[in-house]
Design an enzyme around this catalytic site. Sequence first.
Site, PDB file in Angstrom:
ATOM      1  N   HIS A 130       8.791  -0.770   6.985  1.00  0.00           N
ATOM      2  CA  HIS A 130       8.401  -1.652   8.107  1.00  0.00           C
ATOM      3  C   HIS A 130       9.594  -2.239   8.881  1.00  0.00           C
ATOM      4  O   HIS A 130       9.383  -2.961   9.849  1.00  0.00           O
ATOM      5  CB  HIS A 130       7.560  -2.831   7.600  1.00  0.00           C
ATOM      6  CG  HIS A 130       6.288  -2.447   6.926  1.00  0.00           C
ATOM      7  ND1 HIS A 130       5.355  -1.622   7.510  1.00  0.00           N
ATOM      8  CD2 HIS A 130       5.786  -2.777   5.701  1.00  0.00           C
ATOM      9  CE1 HIS A 130       4.328  -1.467   6.670  1.00  0.00           C
ATOM     10  NE2 HIS A 130       4.565  -2.141   5.575  1.00  0.00           N
TER      11      HIS A 130
HETATM   12 ZN   LIG Z   1       2.544  -1.674   1.339  1.00  0.00          ZN
END
Ligand SMILES: [Zn+2]
Length: 369
Positions: A130
Amino acid sequence: MERDPLFIHTPRYSQFDYGRDHPLRLFRLKLTVDLMEHYGLLKPPVETIEPPLVEEETLLTYHQPSYLEALRKAEEEGLANPAMGLGTQDNPVFPGVYTLSRLVVGGTLEGTRRALEGRRVFHIGGGMHHAHPERAEGFCYLNDIVIALKEAVNRGARVLYFDIDAHHCDAVQEAFYEDPRVLVVSFHQYGPDFYPGTGSLEETGEGEGRGYNLNLPLDRYTEDETLWWAYEHLLPPLLEAFKPDLLFTQLGVDAHRDDPLTSLFISTHFYERMAQDLASRWHGPWMAVGGGGYDLVNVARIWTLVWGAMVGREVPDTLPQSFLRVSIMEGYDGPNLRDLPGWSGTPQEVPQEVKERVAFLREACPLFQ
Ligand SMILES: [Zn+2]
């Protein structure tokens, strides 16, 4: 003949701490390594090395200089920078935050280089899918995956990236969305309010990369048999047709039924079966990284099973006493390495929506034509 498997880890990881109330606890890595050691999975022929600290220059292949500056200041002066995601609830500023992140990138990058020599490599500390070029997100500060994949591609490799974490690999998708050299395949929970919100079926890549980004969104309570059906109809044929130079797997464990942050119903059996299946089909370079996983006992159990499969070793089901003592404190009361049969829920008929989604992906990807 494959070369000796490589395991990358440093006890230094345990010195860092996201903070008392943060779901990501680095103790899970030590717990995993202890369990692997108990089963003899880190003995020769397995080679073990520590992750090197990545050069700042290498980070610039993906991250913006102003963000790296902010991250360095976060470490040196404890300065938050909420606009860049630093000092938020998800991404706290803690002592050594930059050093830890550089070790994580160093481990995955070094592992990928070694994997490309024809080896199976596992870096359980990696998997920060992320982290964005200009901001920290979702417990991730530096994106070890994208940086390693960029180098692999620059060396001329074509990569099959498979991400089984319960969350969509948003930053990895974004980095290679127009690039057919990295085939991105992600299975993840998807629905209103579920982080990060990207990863719909229709996001299949653009330009030359069209059809090389395959998202399988999963509904809550998806269980082993359904996921296995999807896996079988996608991964083996993709490996066969794409013939990558590198298989790169992100093995987040947060799809497990007991994970506190997600609602999928996957058990240890799926992870072990998937790793065994990949290990039996794929004899080329294989880089594996960790990822999410917020029930510590499950993280240790699943990554141990996966590594057992990667190195071709039978792992007995009995857990050592030392592990059971920690497990009880963590709220796990099962005596075994593997979940009880049926822990994933009663096997159902594969839902029609899942069949349709898989059919859509097979239609969208030129490798199936
Ligand atoms: Zn995750």
